[in-house]
Design a protein around this motif. Structure first.
Motif, PDB file in Angstrom:
ATOM      1  N   VAL A  28       1.066  -1.008  -0.193  1.00 14.79           N
ATOM      2  CA  VAL A  28       0.042   0.058   0.123  1.00 14.79           C
ATOM      3  C   VAL A  28       0.888   0.938   0.204  1.00 14.79           C
ATOM      4  CG1 VAL A  28      -2.154  -0.812   1.204  1.00 14.79           C
ATOM      5  CG2 VAL A  28      -0.265   0.513   2.488  1.00 14.79           C
ATOM      6  N   ALA A  29       0.354   2.187  -0.820  1.00 17.10           N
ATOM      7  CA  ALA A  29       1.982   3.006  -1.176  1.00 17.10           C
ATOM      8  C   ALA A  29       0.481   4.864   0.381  1.00 17.10           C
ATOM      9  CB  ALA A  29       1.046   4.357  -1.714  1.00 17.10           C
ATOM     10  N   ASP A  30       1.000   5.211   0.945  1.00 15.83           N
ATOM     11  CA  ASP A  30       0.744   6.233   2.059  1.00 15.83           C
ATOM     12  C   ASP A  30       0.785   7.932   1.393  1.00 15.83           C
ATOM     13  OD1 ASP A  30       3.261   6.522   2.194  1.00 15.83           O
ATOM     14  OD2 ASP A  30       3.304   5.992   4.272  1.00 15.83           O
ATOM     15  N   ALA A  31       0.221   9.018   2.214  1.00 19.10           N
ATOM     16  CA  ALA A  31       0.484  10.435   1.532  1.00 19.10           C
ATOM     17  C   ALA A  31      -0.521  11.012   0.808  1.00 19.10           C
ATOM     18  CB  ALA A  31       2.022  10.068   0.891  1.00 19.10           C
ATOM     19  N   HIS A  32      -1.669  10.125   0.234  1.00 21.82           N
ATOM     20  CA  HIS A  32      -2.460  10.536  -0.635  1.00 21.82           C
ATOM     21  C   HIS A  32      -3.760  10.287   0.135  1.00 21.82           C
ATOM     22  CE1 HIS A  32      -0.165   9.616  -3.840  1.00 21.82           C
ATOM     23  NE2 HIS A  32       0.779   8.121  -3.266  1.00 21.82           N
ATOM     24  N   PRO A  33      -4.123  11.973   0.224  1.00 18.91           N
ATOM     25  CA  PRO A  33      -5.199  12.118   1.333  1.00 18.91           C
ATOM     26  C   PRO A  33      -6.459  11.255   0.609  1.00 18.91           C
ATOM     27  CG  PRO A  33      -4.287  13.609   1.089  1.00 18.91           C
ATOM     28  CD  PRO A  33      -3.820  13.211  -0.102  1.00 18.91           C
ATOM     29  N   ASP A  34      -7.063  10.231   2.269  1.00 19.05           N
ATOM     30  CA  ASP A  34      -8.326  10.085   1.778  1.00 19.05           C
ATOM     31  C   ASP A  34      -8.163   8.815   0.487  1.00 19.05           C
ATOM     32  OD1 ASP A  34      -9.693  11.715   3.573  1.00 19.05           O
ATOM     33  OD2 ASP A  34      -9.435  13.075   1.871  1.00 19.05           O
ATOM     34  N   LEU A  35      -6.872   8.393   0.302  1.00 20.35           N
ATOM     35  CA  LEU A  35      -7.119   6.982  -0.884  1.00 20.35           C
ATOM     36  C   LEU A  35      -6.206   6.604   0.196  1.00 20.35           C
ATOM     37  CD1 LEU A  35      -6.263   9.034  -3.786  1.00 20.35           C
ATOM     38  CD2 LEU A  35      -8.433   7.907  -3.412  1.00 20.35           C
ATOM     39  N   VAL A  36      -6.392   5.065  -0.508  1.00 19.00           N
ATOM     40  CA  VAL A  36      -5.554   3.368  -0.101  1.00 19.00           C
ATOM     41  C   VAL A  36      -4.907   3.421  -1.853  1.00 19.00           C
ATOM     42  CG1 VAL A  36      -5.030   2.171   1.046  1.00 19.00           C
ATOM     43  CG2 VAL A  36      -5.963   3.804   1.844  1.00 19.00           C
ATOM     44  N   PRO A  37      -3.886   3.746  -1.869  1.00 24.11           N
ATOM     45  CA  PRO A  37      -3.445   3.035  -3.157  1.00 24.11           C
ATOM     46  C   PRO A  37      -3.103   0.994  -3.035  1.00 24.11           C
ATOM     47  CG  PRO A  37      -2.359   4.783  -3.386  1.00 24.11           C
ATOM     48  CD  PRO A  37      -3.181   5.117  -1.974  1.00 24.11           C
ATOM     49  N   VAL A  38      -2.971  -0.050  -3.805  1.00 19.83           N
ATOM     50  CA  VAL A  38      -2.834  -0.802  -3.534  1.00 19.83           C
ATOM     51  C   VAL A  38      -2.257  -1.942  -4.472  1.00 19.83           C
ATOM     52  CG1 VAL A  38      -3.488  -3.346  -2.488  1.00 19.83           C
ATOM     53  CG2 VAL A  38      -4.977  -1.002  -1.847  1.00 19.83           C
ATOM     54  N   ARG A  39      -1.403  -2.158  -4.302  1.00 21.27           N
ATOM     55  CA  ARG A  39      -0.547  -3.276  -5.682  1.00 21.27           C
ATOM     56  C   ARG A  39      -0.220  -5.011  -5.461  1.00 21.27           C
ATOM     57  NH1 ARG A  39       4.684  -0.381  -7.758  1.00 21.27           N
ATOM     58  NH2 ARG A  39       5.900  -1.002  -4.759  1.00 21.27           N
ATOM     59  N   ASP A  40       0.406  -5.417  -6.588  1.00 24.68           N
ATOM     60  CA  ASP A  40       0.747  -6.582  -5.835  1.00 24.68           C
ATOM     61  C   ASP A  40       2.748  -5.837  -6.274  1.00 24.68           C
ATOM     62  OD1 ASP A  40       1.850  -8.871  -5.913  1.00 24.68           O
ATOM     63  OD2 ASP A  40       0.728  -9.708  -8.037  1.00 24.68           O
ATOM     64  N   SER A  41       2.674  -6.850  -5.248  1.00 29.14           N
ATOM     65  CA  SER A  41       4.467  -6.464  -4.811  1.00 29.14           C
ATOM     66  C   SER A  41       4.971  -7.056  -5.923  1.00 29.14           C
ATOM     67  CB  SER A  41       4.948  -6.802  -3.322  1.00 29.14           C
ATOM     68  OG  SER A  41       4.770  -8.219  -2.939  1.00 29.14           O
ATOM     69  N   LYS A  42       4.720  -8.271  -6.719  1.00 31.10           N
ATOM     70  CA  LYS A  42       5.616  -8.849  -7.161  1.00 31.10           C
ATOM     71  C   LYS A  42       5.498  -8.492  -9.092  1.00 31.10           C
ATOM     72  CE  LYS A  42       3.564 -12.601  -7.245  1.00 31.10           C
ATOM     73  NZ  LYS A  42       2.391 -11.914  -6.043  1.00 31.10           N
TER      74      LYS A  42
ATOM     75  N   PRO B 186      -0.871  -3.410 -12.515  1.00 25.21           N
ATOM     76  CA  PRO B 186      -2.095  -2.371 -12.256  1.00 25.21           C
ATOM     77  C   PRO B 186      -1.888  -1.745 -10.323  1.00 25.21           C
ATOM     78  CG  PRO B 186      -2.352  -4.140 -12.636  1.00 25.21           C
ATOM     79  CD  PRO B 186      -0.752  -3.988 -13.295  1.00 25.21           C
ATOM     80  N   HIS B 187      -3.161  -1.215 -10.338  1.00 26.77           N
ATOM     81  CA  HIS B 187      -2.702  -0.838  -8.900  1.00 26.77           C
ATOM     82  C   HIS B 187      -4.860  -0.716  -8.823  1.00 26.77           C
ATOM     83  CE1 HIS B 187      -2.310   3.065 -10.512  1.00 26.77           C
ATOM     84  NE2 HIS B 187      -3.184   3.803  -9.576  1.00 26.77           N
ATOM     85  N   LEU B 188      -5.498  -0.981  -7.655  1.00 29.82           N
ATOM     86  CA  LEU B 188      -6.542  -0.550  -7.115  1.00 29.82           C
ATOM     87  C   LEU B 188      -6.528   0.707  -6.267  1.00 29.82           C
ATOM     88  CD1 LEU B 188      -7.845  -4.085  -6.546  1.00 29.82           C
ATOM     89  CD2 LEU B 188      -8.197  -2.676  -7.936  1.00 29.82           C
ATOM     90  N   THR B 189      -7.020   0.994  -6.173  1.00 32.19           N
ATOM     91  CA  THR B 189      -6.950   2.195  -5.058  1.00 32.19           C
ATOM     92  C   THR B 189      -8.583   2.454  -4.613  1.00 32.19           C
ATOM     93  OG1 THR B 189      -5.690   3.745  -6.795  1.00 32.19           O
ATOM     94  CG2 THR B 189      -6.565   4.883  -5.081  1.00 32.19           C
ATOM     95  N   PHE B 190      -8.620   2.623  -2.826  1.00 35.25           N
ATOM     96  CA  PHE B 190      -9.762   3.146  -2.662  1.00 35.25           C
ATOM     97  C   PHE B 190      -9.720   4.064  -1.547  1.00 35.25           C
ATOM     98  CE2 PHE B 190      -8.258  -1.614  -2.960  1.00 35.25           C
ATOM     99  CZ  PHE B 190      -9.637  -2.277  -3.414  1.00 35.25           C
ATOM    100  N   ARG B 191     -11.036   4.018  -1.382  1.00 34.53           N
ATOM    101  CA  ARG B 191     -11.070   5.265  -0.164  1.00 34.53           C
ATOM    102  C   ARG B 191     -11.439   4.987   1.168  1.00 34.53           C
ATOM    103  NH1 ARG B 191     -11.815   9.365  -3.434  1.00 34.53           N
ATOM    104  NH2 ARG B 191     -13.591   9.558  -5.160  1.00 34.53           N
ATOM    105  N   GLY B 192     -10.387   5.543   1.919  1.00 34.31           N
ATOM    106  CA  GLY B 192     -10.249   5.692   3.277  1.00 34.31           C
ATOM    107  C   GLY B 192     -10.837   4.324   3.857  1.00 34.31           C
ATOM    108  N   PRO B 193     -12.382   5.325   3.871  1.00 29.44           N
ATOM    109  CA  PRO B 193     -13.258   4.362   4.655  1.00 29.44           C
ATOM    110  C   PRO B 193     -13.910   3.180   4.171  1.00 29.44           C
ATOM    111  CG  PRO B 193     -13.870   6.574   4.692  1.00 29.44           C
ATOM    112  CD  PRO B 193     -12.996   6.516   3.571  1.00 29.44           C
ATOM    113  N   VAL B 194     -13.567   2.977   3.261  1.00 26.92           N
ATOM    114  CA  VAL B 194     -13.815   1.377   1.779  1.00 26.92           C
ATOM    115  C   VAL B 194     -12.449   0.565   2.821  1.00 26.92           C
ATOM    116  CG1 VAL B 194     -14.034   0.385   0.333  1.00 26.92           C
ATOM    117  CG2 VAL B 194     -14.930   2.532   0.734  1.00 26.92           C
ATOM    118  N   TRP B 195     -11.346   1.763   2.531  1.00 23.51           N
ATOM    119  CA  TRP B 195     -10.406   0.296   3.335  1.00 23.51           C
ATOM    120  C   TRP B 195     -10.031   0.032   5.070  1.00 23.51           C
ATOM    121  CZ3 TRP B 195      -6.908  -2.773   0.993  1.00 23.51           C
ATOM    122  CH2 TRP B 195      -5.657  -2.890   1.010  1.00 23.51           C
ATOM    123  N   LYS B 196      -9.906   0.922   5.662  1.00 21.67           N
ATOM    124  CA  LYS B 196     -10.626   0.558   6.614  1.00 21.67           C
ATOM    125  C   LYS B 196     -12.142  -0.737   7.177  1.00 21.67           C
ATOM    126  CE  LYS B 196     -11.311   2.787  10.967  1.00 21.67           C
ATOM    127  NZ  LYS B 196     -11.814   3.866  12.605  1.00 21.67           N
TER     128      LYS B 196
END
Length: 65
Positions: A30-44, A49-59
């Motif tokens: 996951v990447a930080d420093a993006h207000p209200d967003l949580v970018p997620v990716r496969d480390s391999k 591509p990556h997915l991005t979720f709103r903070g409350p949805v990720w929580k």
């Protein structure tokens, strides 16, 4: 989940899950420093591509685990 073409993640700082082992298996980052967003990716596939979720949805997702 939201569409992310408008977000430039080329300089994002990615963090691997603390539950990821050192064996090179399935890893989520996951990447930080993006207000209200949580970018997620496969480390391999860091340039893939990556997915991005709103903070409350990720929580809510993490809470349900």
């Amino acid at each position: 989940m939201i569409s992310t073409p408008e977000y430039d993640l080329s300089t994002a700082t990615w963090h691997k899950s603390s539950y990821s082992g050192g064996s090179g298996g399935d890893c989520v980052e996951v990447a930080d420093a993006h207000p209200d967003l949580v970018p997620v990716r496969d480390s391999k596939v860091p340039d893939g591509p990556h997915l991005t979720f709103r903070g409350p949805v990720w929580k809510a997702f993490l809470t349900s685990l």
